[in-house]
Enzyme design. Structure first.
Site: not given
Ligand code: ASN
Length: 364
Positions: A35, A78-80, A110-111, A299-300
């Protein structure tokens, strides 16, 4: 091995440091997309643009007392769309320019920035200079963009030296965003709307950017005693399996049974707990027999995996599952790719997966 990028041109950006001043820190900006450099296309979607006029968009660059050069990757993304091949290419570029520059700033979307920063931390062994990832939530040049502030602060951190010793202050892969610099392999993207987009739950920020930059020297890694070693392989035969109540044997078997799979991040509950149902244990046992390494990650966001604290995690150790301590999923998946890419025997592979390699875990 990635294709050669050795011939990409470097663009010198005008700054306050005369080109002849060889004492001014020399920094290389590697622009990959994201971005930070995006514009809207005809369909009103954000897409990356070429920004050879970076100094016009961020005029403050001209006041910096550094020598600055910009290297733009041929395909801005795009970093995706980032892949392990991009990480290997970035590592090769840093290797190529390592001796000429004092620090590196990677402009990145940032992704997936946390994955890329973690991957680079593993690929760059014995790193003795700063490699700072940054980007923006709002494109450069737009009103209220965070691009200039993130870029300018990242550059200042990349140029920083200890006031007395004059040695490199941050010999690490870091991620600077908003007002904190966090260790690259401890970062998580936590926001897609607000400016404070990244957090490190289990390790303190290495630098806080207020009116002054405050370096947490005791938390920063020491300068390496060996020369930089840049690794050239990542094994992509890995997967992430996130548990949820109701997950079926078919789903677990489908993931762990992927042909050629060598490693899997198992996202468990709480302090590393998982079902004790016989079908689940059988799936893990079959995976173990096929030679799949399983890394247990909670997952925490905060806290750590302690296999054996509960009955619901004790069985995992017996099934060969490796406890991931307080690692993030982003660091765990890239650590698996890195360690499996070195091709060691089982004992050594398990040892590396359990050890702290680049500050990504705090073993207990
Ligand atoms: N989609 C963007 C990217 O990761 C998001 C950003 O950079 N803020 O490239």
């Amino acid at each position: 091995m990635p294709d050669t990028l050795a011939d990409l041109p470097l663009l010198t950006l005008p700054t306050a440091a005369p080109a002849t001043d060889t004492t001014a820190p020399r920094l290389l900006i590697l622009y990959t997309g994201g971005t930070i450099g995006m514009v809207v296309n005809t369909r009103q979607e954000l897409v990356p643009m070429h920004f050879s006029k970076l100094d016009r968009l961020v005029p403050e660059l001209r006041q910096l007392p550094y020598r600055l050069e910009l290297l733009t990757l041929p395909q801005l993304i795009d970093s995706s769309n980032v892949t392990p091949t991009d990480w290997l290419r970035l590592a090769q570029l840093i290797k190529q320019y390592y001796s000429e520059f004092d620090g590196f700033v990677v402009l990145h979307g940032t992704d997936t920035m946390a994955y890329s920063a973690a991957a680079l931390s593993f690929l760059l062994e014995h790193l003795g200079k700063p490699v700072i990832f940054t980007g923006a939530q709002v494109p450069v040049g737009r009103t209220r963009s965070d691009a200039a502030r993130n870029l300018l602060t990242a550059l200042e951190i990349a140029a920083a030296r200890h006031p007395q010793a004059h040695t490199v202050q941050l010999p690490e892969v870091g991620l600077f965003f908003d007002d904190i610099l966090i260790r690259g392999n401890r970062a998580k993207k936590v926001e897609s709307q607000q400016f404070a987009a990244f957090r490190s739950e289990n390790y303190p920020p290495l630098v806080r950017a207020g009116i002054n930059l405050t370096f947490a020297d005791n938390d920063i890694r020491l300068l390496p005693s060996a020369r930089l070693k840049v690794h050239e392989r990542l094994d992509e035969n890995v997967a992430v399996l996130r548990l949820f109540p109701g997950i079926t044997a078919a789903v677990v078997e489908a993931v762990l049974g992927v042909p050629g799979l060598r490693g899997c991040v198992l996202e468990t509950y709480g302090s590393g707990n998982a079902p004790t149902a016989p079908w689940f244990l059988q799936c893990l046992e079959r995976a173990r027999q096929r030679g799949v390494y399983i890394l247990n990650v909670s997952q925490c966001e905060e806290g750590r995996v302690v296999q054996g604290r509960y009955e619901t995690s004790a069985h995992l150790t017996n099934l060969g599952v490796i406890g991931g301590d307080d690692i993030t999923s982003e660091a765990a998946i890239t650590k698996l790719m890195f360690v499996l890419g070195i091709e060691l025997d089982e004992t050594q592979t398990r040892a590396l997966l359990s050890q702290d390699l680049r500050g990504e875990i705090t073993p207990q």
